[in-house]
Scaffold this motif. Structure first.
Motif, PDB file in Angstrom:
ATOM      1  N   PRO A  87      21.740  16.625 -18.880  1.00  0.00           N
ATOM      2  CA  PRO A  87      22.439  15.618 -18.875  1.00  0.00           C
ATOM      3  C   PRO A  87      22.684  14.825 -20.074  1.00  0.00           C
ATOM      4  CG  PRO A  87      20.691  14.715 -17.717  1.00  0.00           C
ATOM      5  CD  PRO A  87      20.625  16.230 -18.029  1.00  0.00           C
ATOM      6  N   LEU A  88      24.020  14.233 -20.476  1.00  0.00           N
ATOM      7  CA  LEU A  88      24.152  13.571 -21.715  1.00  0.00           C
ATOM      8  C   LEU A  88      24.202  12.127 -21.056  1.00  0.00           C
ATOM      9  CD1 LEU A  88      26.551  15.934 -23.701  1.00  0.00           C
ATOM     10  CD2 LEU A  88      24.180  15.231 -24.190  1.00  0.00           C
ATOM     11  N   LEU A  89      23.505  11.360 -21.822  1.00  0.00           N
ATOM     12  CA  LEU A  89      23.603   9.793 -21.477  1.00  0.00           C
ATOM     13  C   LEU A  89      24.145   9.002 -22.380  1.00  0.00           C
ATOM     14  CD1 LEU A  89      19.522   9.639 -19.907  1.00  0.00           C
ATOM     15  CD2 LEU A  89      21.841  10.275 -18.870  1.00  0.00           C
ATOM     16  N   GLY A  90      24.619   7.747 -21.962  1.00  0.00           N
ATOM     17  CA  GLY A  90      25.497   6.780 -22.823  1.00  0.00           C
ATOM     18  C   GLY A  90      24.351   5.780 -23.257  1.00  0.00           C
ATOM     19  N   ALA A  91      24.707   4.771 -23.725  1.00  0.00           N
ATOM     20  CA  ALA A  91      23.665   3.558 -24.136  1.00  0.00           C
ATOM     21  C   ALA A  91      23.306   2.955 -22.981  1.00  0.00           C
ATOM     22  CB  ALA A  91      24.321   2.628 -25.222  1.00  0.00           C
ATOM     23  N   ASP A  92      24.099   2.845 -21.944  1.00  0.00           N
ATOM     24  CA  ASP A  92      23.781   1.980 -20.690  1.00  0.00           C
ATOM     25  C   ASP A  92      22.912   2.961 -19.777  1.00  0.00           C
ATOM     26  OD1 ASP A  92      25.339   4.046 -20.032  1.00  0.00           O
ATOM     27  OD2 ASP A  92      26.751   2.874 -18.840  1.00  0.00           O
ATOM     28  N   GLY A  93      22.361   4.162 -20.049  1.00  0.00           N
ATOM     29  CA  GLY A  93      21.494   5.083 -19.307  1.00  0.00           C
ATOM     30  C   GLY A  93      22.274   5.812 -18.289  1.00  0.00           C
ATOM     31  N   GLN A  94      23.514   5.823 -18.271  1.00  0.00           N
ATOM     32  CA  GLN A  94      24.304   6.567 -16.938  1.00  0.00           C
ATOM     33  C   GLN A  94      24.658   7.854 -17.663  1.00  0.00           C
ATOM     34  OE1 GLN A  94      24.928   5.396 -14.071  1.00  0.00           O
ATOM     35  NE2 GLN A  94      23.441   3.394 -14.689  1.00  0.00           N
ATOM     36  N   ILE A  95      24.962   8.920 -16.751  1.00  0.00           N
ATOM     37  CA  ILE A  95      25.178  10.227 -17.230  1.00  0.00           C
ATOM     38  C   ILE A  95      26.815  10.166 -17.260  1.00  0.00           C
ATOM     39  CG2 ILE A  95      25.477  12.760 -16.372  1.00  0.00           C
ATOM     40  CD1 ILE A  95      22.695  12.054 -14.976  1.00  0.00           C
ATOM     41  N   TYR A  96      27.182  10.556 -18.552  1.00  0.00           N
ATOM     42  CA  TYR A  96      28.539  10.739 -18.589  1.00  0.00           C
ATOM     43  C   TYR A  96      29.088  12.414 -19.083  1.00  0.00           C
ATOM     44  CZ  TYR A  96      28.938   5.708 -19.209  1.00  0.00           C
ATOM     45  OH  TYR A  96      28.738   4.259 -19.012  1.00  0.00           O
ATOM     46  N   ALA A  97      28.022  12.987 -19.211  1.00  0.00           N
ATOM     47  CA  ALA A  97      28.574  14.598 -19.285  1.00  0.00           C
ATOM     48  C   ALA A  97      27.465  15.435 -19.053  1.00  0.00           C
ATOM     49  CB  ALA A  97      29.039  14.825 -21.025  1.00  0.00           C
ATOM     50  N   MET A  98      27.756  16.682 -18.737  1.00  0.00           N
ATOM     51  CA  MET A  98      26.733  17.838 -18.712  1.00  0.00           C
ATOM     52  C   MET A  98      27.072  18.789 -19.725  1.00  0.00           C
ATOM     53  SD  MET A  98      24.902  16.562 -16.208  1.00  0.00           S
ATOM     54  CE  MET A  98      23.924  18.176 -15.565  1.00  0.00           C
ATOM     55  N   ALA A  99      25.845  19.097 -20.290  1.00  0.00           N
ATOM     56  CA  ALA A  99      26.068  20.123 -21.086  1.00  0.00           C
ATOM     57  C   ALA A  99      25.168  21.513 -20.896  1.00  0.00           C
ATOM     58  CB  ALA A  99      25.463  19.655 -22.602  1.00  0.00           C
ATOM     59  N   GLN A 100      25.767  22.710 -21.444  1.00  0.00           N
ATOM     60  CA  GLN A 100      25.276  23.950 -21.317  1.00  0.00           C
ATOM     61  C   GLN A 100      26.032  25.018 -22.184  1.00  0.00           C
ATOM     62  OE1 GLN A 100      23.380  25.583 -17.454  1.00  0.00           O
ATOM     63  NE2 GLN A 100      25.286  26.979 -17.624  1.00  0.00           N
ATOM     64  N   GLY A 101      25.385  25.961 -22.435  1.00  0.00           N
ATOM     65  CA  GLY A 101      26.044  26.878 -23.231  1.00  0.00           C
ATOM     66  C   GLY A 101      25.310  27.656 -24.428  1.00  0.00           C
ATOM     67  N   ASN A 102      25.924  28.654 -24.998  1.00  0.00           N
ATOM     68  CA  ASN A 102      25.240  29.681 -25.894  1.00  0.00           C
ATOM     69  C   ASN A 102      25.559  28.812 -27.631  1.00  0.00           C
ATOM     70  OD1 ASN A 102      24.601  31.596 -24.285  1.00  0.00           O
ATOM     71  ND2 ASN A 102      26.569  32.421 -24.282  1.00  0.00           N
ATOM     72  N   LEU A 103      24.533  28.873 -28.359  1.00  0.00           N
ATOM     73  CA  LEU A 103      24.649  28.064 -29.578  1.00  0.00           C
ATOM     74  C   LEU A 103      25.251  28.851 -30.739  1.00  0.00           C
ATOM     75  CD1 LEU A 103      22.105  26.483 -28.199  1.00  0.00           C
ATOM     76  CD2 LEU A 103      21.456  26.136 -30.287  1.00  0.00           C
ATOM     77  N   VAL A 104      26.162  28.259 -31.273  1.00  0.00           N
ATOM     78  CA  VAL A 104      26.550  28.678 -32.766  1.00  0.00           C
ATOM     79  C   VAL A 104      25.617  28.348 -33.979  1.00  0.00           C
ATOM     80  CG1 VAL A 104      28.724  29.139 -34.173  1.00  0.00           C
ATOM     81  CG2 VAL A 104      28.767  29.022 -31.817  1.00  0.00           C
ATOM     82  N   ILE A 105      24.935  29.268 -34.738  1.00  0.00           N
ATOM     83  CA  ILE A 105      24.197  28.564 -35.669  1.00  0.00           C
ATOM     84  C   ILE A 105      24.704  29.280 -37.304  1.00  0.00           C
ATOM     85  CG2 ILE A 105      21.702  28.611 -36.508  1.00  0.00           C
ATOM     86  CD1 ILE A 105      21.671  27.364 -33.663  1.00  0.00           C
ATOM     87  N   GLY A 106      24.549  28.262 -37.952  1.00  0.00           N
ATOM     88  CA  GLY A 106      25.389  28.462 -39.499  1.00  0.00           C
ATOM     89  C   GLY A 106      24.238  28.886 -40.320  1.00  0.00           C
ATOM     90  N   GLY A 107      22.744  28.916 -40.012  1.00  0.00           N
ATOM     91  CA  GLY A 107      21.785  29.089 -40.750  1.00  0.00           C
ATOM     92  C   GLY A 107      21.213  30.319 -40.423  1.00  0.00           C
ATOM     93  N   LEU A 108      20.262  30.650 -41.533  1.00  0.00           N
ATOM     94  CA  LEU A 108      19.378  31.871 -41.185  1.00  0.00           C
ATOM     95  C   LEU A 108      18.014  31.524 -41.750  1.00  0.00           C
ATOM     96  CD1 LEU A 108      19.143  35.133 -40.200  1.00  0.00           C
ATOM     97  CD2 LEU A 108      19.972  35.461 -42.722  1.00  0.00           C
ATOM     98  N   GLY A 109      16.947  32.080 -41.110  1.00  0.00           N
ATOM     99  CA  GLY A 109      15.668  32.006 -41.595  1.00  0.00           C
ATOM    100  C   GLY A 109      14.681  33.290 -41.422  1.00  0.00           C
ATOM    101  N   VAL A 110      14.192  33.775 -42.528  1.00  0.00           N
ATOM    102  CA  VAL A 110      13.546  34.982 -42.327  1.00  0.00           C
ATOM    103  C   VAL A 110      12.340  34.919 -43.003  1.00  0.00           C
ATOM    104  CG1 VAL A 110      13.532  37.487 -43.062  1.00  0.00           C
ATOM    105  CG2 VAL A 110      15.797  36.431 -42.472  1.00  0.00           C
ATOM    106  N   ASP A 111      11.189  35.450 -42.169  1.00  0.00           N
ATOM    107  CA  ASP A 111       9.714  35.320 -42.615  1.00  0.00           C
ATOM    108  C   ASP A 111       9.166  36.578 -43.081  1.00  0.00           C
ATOM    109  OD1 ASP A 111       9.604  32.475 -42.166  1.00  0.00           O
ATOM    110  OD2 ASP A 111       8.983  32.552 -40.357  1.00  0.00           O
ATOM    111  N   ALA A 112       8.094  36.688 -44.062  1.00  0.00           N
ATOM    112  CA  ALA A 112       7.743  37.892 -44.231  1.00  0.00           C
ATOM    113  C   ALA A 112       6.128  37.947 -43.936  1.00  0.00           C
ATOM    114  CB  ALA A 112       7.864  38.369 -45.657  1.00  0.00           C
ATOM    115  N   ASN A 113       5.516  39.047 -43.962  1.00  0.00           N
ATOM    116  CA  ASN A 113       4.157  39.102 -43.635  1.00  0.00           C
ATOM    117  C   ASN A 113       3.108  38.554 -44.491  1.00  0.00           C
ATOM    118  OD1 ASN A 113       4.677  40.510 -41.230  1.00  0.00           O
ATOM    119  ND2 ASN A 113       4.481  42.661 -42.273  1.00  0.00           N
ATOM    120  N   ASP A 114       3.835  38.135 -45.652  1.00  0.00           N
ATOM    121  CA  ASP A 114       2.891  37.837 -46.774  1.00  0.00           C
ATOM    122  C   ASP A 114       3.030  36.074 -46.843  1.00  0.00           C
ATOM    123  OD1 ASP A 114       5.543  37.642 -47.739  1.00  0.00           O
ATOM    124  OD2 ASP A 114       4.808  38.232 -49.891  1.00  0.00           O
TER     125      ASP A 114
END
Length: 357
Positions: A117-144
């Protein structure tokens, strides 16, 4: 005096809707806590609050994990989800959401946000969210231990990822009058907006009450006011010219001068003193069989150079183009330009507001 203010307008006109908005018709911020799953080993790795979130999520489906079990969460991450609910949004409409990692998740690429749920400043639910993310960044780790990071892979968006469940009530239809607020406070622009509305409607229904707000008298009722608001938004008005300002970003050396800046007669001489210190140490070798030690003998050379800087002048009422042309002619760097502008301001030769960020 009011007629003189209204007559001294610039040549270009702007729609009223582009310089402000009606009071009460604004976006509302929504936020919530959720879990992203399906990550390729870049999740939170068993952080306590992420583990509690996973246990709460699976409990919706009748699955209860024993308290002693602490699931490994390399493929899941706790996130904060934010969104903006536009005015007049109705149940069933879709809005975009932004998802940001809350813990130590390295990347949210490939993740799916579980329904939350997505809540407003009054603590009430105003929307429900779900879905696949679109990521614009990339991170790659090496063994060293080295890592390559492009943009920010720990945050992403879900276009149309939330469904509105509740609309926000507005009182614009029942208020005694409409209020239009300018985005940039300006007395002259407020007067011109009120005058443009009165000329378009052939009446005295609009009145500027301060540098921001224009009160508009109109008949009550949603249908009548929506029609009036649509008409008013598309009226063209000539905003007043902004105040003379010089903006200096001390971190990047960026200097922005608007077209209203003028320089009174002034003479400027800006020199540059350069001090160079060159070290050329000498290695002294002892004589053979002398039992001496090799030492380093310092050799320093100091050179002081002061470049000749001819004095240049600004004529009365020098324009922006003349200021730029004159300073470029002497080869001033951004740092030199900042020093010259500060000196002109202190000397009273530049009638403009100097803002240093």
């Amino acid at each position: 005096m009011g007629a003189a203010l209204l007559s001294s307008a610039p040549a270009s006109a702007t729609r009223i809707k582009d310089i402000g908005g009606f009071e009460g018709l604004r976006t509302n911020q929504l936020t919530g806590y959720g879990i992203v799953v399906g990550l390729a080993g870049t999740g939170d790795n068993s952080l306590e609050y992420a583990t509690q979130g996973i246990k709460g999520t699976v409990s919706r489906f009748g699955l209860t994990l024993p308290p002693a079990i602490n699931p490994s969460l390399k493929n899941a991450a706790a996130v904060i989800v934010t969104a903006e609910l536009p005015p007049f949004a109705k149940p069933g409409q879709r809005i975009d959401v932004t998802v940001s990692a809350l813990g130590k998740a390295k990347s949210l690429r490939g993740g799916t946000l579980i329904m939350m749920p997505l809540l407003g400043a009054d603590g009430q639910i105003y929307a429900m969210a779900q879905g696949n993310l679109v990521i614009g960044g990339l991170g790659v780790d090496a063994n060293d231990g080295s890592r390559t990071l492009v943009n920010t892979p720990s945050a992403g968006r879900i276009p149309g990822g939330a469904t509105v469940e509740r609309s926000v009530a507005t009182d614009f239809a029942d208020a005694p009058y409409l209020t239009f607020n300018l985005a940039e406070p300006d007395l002259t622009t407020a007067l011109r907006v009120a005058d443009a509305i009165n000329r378009k409607t052939a009446g005295q229904m609009a009145e500027a009450i301060d540098a921001v707000s224009i009160q508009i008298r109109t008949e009550p009722g949603a249908a009548q006011r929506i029609m009036q608001m649509g008409l008013i938004e598309n009226i063209e008005v000539q905003p007043a010219k902004t105040a003379a300002r010089v903006i200096v970003n001390a971190r990047t050396g960026t200097v922005v001068i608007n077209d209203m800046v003028r320089i009174t007669p002034a003479a400027v001489s800006h020199g540059k003193l350069t001090v160079k210190v060159q070290e050329s140490p000498l290695v002294v070798q002892p004589a053979p069989f002398s039992r001496g030690e090799t030492t380093i003998e310092p050799d320093s050379e100091i050179d002081v150079e002061e470049k000749a800087a001819p004095m240049f002048t600004f004529d009365r009422g020098a324009s922006l183009a003349e200021i730029v042309e004159t300073i470029n002619a002497v080869g001033a760097t951004p740092g030199d330009l900042v020093a010259i502008l500060e000196a002109l301001k202190q000397a009273g030769a530049m009638k403009a507001e100097l803002l240093i960020q």
